[in-house]
Design a protein around this motif. Structure first.
Motif, PDB file in Angstrom:
ATOM      1  N   GLN A   1      30.020  38.307  33.525  1.00  0.00           N
ATOM      2  CA  GLN A   1      30.647  37.096  32.988  1.00  0.00           C
ATOM      3  C   GLN A   1      32.160  37.103  33.074  1.00  0.00           C
ATOM      4  N   TRP A   2      32.739  38.034  33.842  1.00  0.00           N
ATOM      5  CA  TRP A   2      34.191  38.207  33.792  1.00  0.00           C
ATOM      6  C   TRP A   2      34.967  37.224  34.675  1.00  0.00           C
ATOM      7  N   GLY A   3      34.343  36.591  35.597  1.00  0.00           N
ATOM      8  CA  GLY A   3      35.047  35.628  36.438  1.00  0.00           C
ATOM      9  C   GLY A   3      36.157  36.281  37.242  1.00  0.00           C
ATOM     10  N   SER A   4      37.350  35.682  37.157  1.00  0.00           N
ATOM     11  CA  SER A   4      38.476  36.178  37.950  1.00  0.00           C
ATOM     12  C   SER A   4      39.346  37.189  37.194  1.00  0.00           C
ATOM     13  N   GLN A   5      38.935  37.569  35.971  1.00  0.00           N
ATOM     14  CA  GLN A   5      39.714  38.538  35.193  1.00  0.00           C
ATOM     15  C   GLN A   5      39.210  39.946  35.457  1.00  0.00           C
ATOM     16  N   THR A   6      40.132  40.861  35.733  1.00  0.00           N
ATOM     17  CA  THR A   6      39.751  42.246  36.010  1.00  0.00           C
ATOM     18  C   THR A   6      39.796  43.084  34.737  1.00  0.00           C
ATOM     19  N   ALA A   7      39.279  44.297  34.820  1.00  0.00           N
ATOM     20  CA  ALA A   7      39.307  45.218  33.674  1.00  0.00           C
ATOM     21  C   ALA A   7      40.733  45.587  33.301  1.00  0.00           C
ATOM     22  N   MET A   8      41.675  45.397  34.216  1.00  0.00           N
ATOM     23  CA  MET A   8      43.075  45.717  33.984  1.00  0.00           C
ATOM     24  C   MET A   8      43.839  44.487  33.470  1.00  0.00           C
ATOM     25  N   GLN A   9      43.056  43.396  33.187  1.00  0.00           N
ATOM     26  CA  GLN A   9      43.633  42.138  32.687  1.00  0.00           C
ATOM     27  C   GLN A   9      44.527  41.447  33.736  1.00  0.00           C
ATOM     28  N   THR A  10      44.218  41.682  34.988  1.00  0.00           N
ATOM     29  CA  THR A  10      44.908  40.978  36.073  1.00  0.00           C
ATOM     30  C   THR A  10      43.920  40.003  36.712  1.00  0.00           C
ATOM     31  N   ARG A  11      44.348  39.310  37.737  1.00  0.00           N
ATOM     32  CA  ARG A  11      43.479  38.358  38.424  1.00  0.00           C
ATOM     33  C   ARG A  11      42.925  38.981  39.710  1.00  0.00           C
ATOM     34  N   THR A  12      41.675  38.647  39.976  1.00  0.00           N
ATOM     35  CA  THR A  12      41.085  39.120  41.232  1.00  0.00           C
ATOM     36  C   THR A  12      41.797  38.458  42.407  1.00  0.00           C
ATOM     37  N   ARG A  13      41.912  39.211  43.490  1.00  0.00           N
ATOM     38  CA  ARG A  13      42.592  38.758  44.703  1.00  0.00           C
ATOM     39  C   ARG A  13      42.288  39.760  45.811  1.00  0.00           C
TER      40      ARG A  13
ATOM     41  N   VAL B   1      43.122  49.782  42.431  1.00  0.00           N
ATOM     42  CA  VAL B   1      42.008  49.954  41.487  1.00  0.00           C
ATOM     43  C   VAL B   1      42.363  49.203  40.209  1.00  0.00           C
ATOM     44  N   GLU B   2      41.750  48.040  40.030  1.00  0.00           N
ATOM     45  CA  GLU B   2      42.044  47.227  38.848  1.00  0.00           C
ATOM     46  C   GLU B   2      40.784  46.768  38.132  1.00  0.00           C
ATOM     47  N   ASP B   3      39.622  47.196  38.620  1.00  0.00           N
ATOM     48  CA  ASP B   3      38.374  46.698  38.035  1.00  0.00           C
ATOM     49  C   ASP B   3      37.339  47.811  37.877  1.00  0.00           C
TER      50      ASP B   3
END
Length: 202
Positions: free
Chosen positions: A117-129, A161-163
């Motif tokens: 359910q995380w959408g475009s938010q990563t575990a590091m609180q950044t945006r996927t790209r 590594v952000e997710d």
């Protein structure tokens, strides 16, 4: 050959002129001249046709030789190009100051079918790209990984590594499961699984 035929024709013509100057036998001489000219011209045309045929055959042979030579040159150029690319790739890998890791690459997107359910938010609180990956928990968030296998996807091959993810782990054989972010679910499905060596940058 053509020059020789012209000389023969001239000889026949001179001979005919001599016959024409004999006086009383002028009519018969003229007939002989006509006959001689026909023979000479026929021989010349026949030889010309043979010469034209030889030229055509020679052109075909030369054309085939040139085609074969071009193919051989193209093969050599391609081989040199491949060796050069392999050499560059090896040199680049040798210049990487990182820890080699055996990895299994998969892909995910922001689509609910690809992840939770995380959408475009990563575990590091950044945006996927493009350039974001999910790695096992023993790899700190913010780490960088070099993935040569994906240089066609990201030119420099460097990923952040952000997710994290439920299936992102280290297998019993030491293989790291790495999830690579892609823009769509279709691309994630097409990505499949890739087994390769990646580098955890120091």
């Amino acid at each position: 050959m053509t020059k020789l035929n012209k000389h023969i024709t001239r000889v026949y013509a001179l001979f005919a002129m001599c016959l024409m100057c004999t006086g009383p036998g002028y009519g018969g001489a003229q007939a002989k001249v006509t006959q001689i000219n026909k023979v000479a011209m026929g021989k010349y045309q026949g030889d010309s046709n043979i010469e034209n045929l030889d030229i055509k055959e020679n052109r075909e042979i030369v054309g085939e030789d040139i085609k074969t030579l071009n193919n051989a040159v193209n093969e050599i150029v391609e081989e040199v190009k491949n060796k050069k690319n392999a050499s560059i790739k090896l040199q680049e890998n040798n210049n990487i100051k990182g820890t080699p890791i055996k990895a299994e690459l998969t892909a995910y997107s922001d689509d609910p079918r690809s992840q939770e359910q995380w959408g475009s938010q990563t575990a590091m609180q950044t945006r996927t790209r493009i350039g974001v990956i999910a790695a096992p928990k023993n790899v700190p968030l913010g780490s960088k990984m070099y993935i040569p296998e994906l240089k066609n996807y990201k030119q420099d091959g460097m990923f952040n590594v952000e997710d994290r993810g439920g299936a992102i782990k280290v297998k019993k054989d030491g293989t790291y499961v790495i999830d690579v972010w892609v823009p769509s679910h279709e691309e994630a499905m097409k990505f499949g699984r890739k087994y390769t060596t990646i580098y955890l940058m120091e």
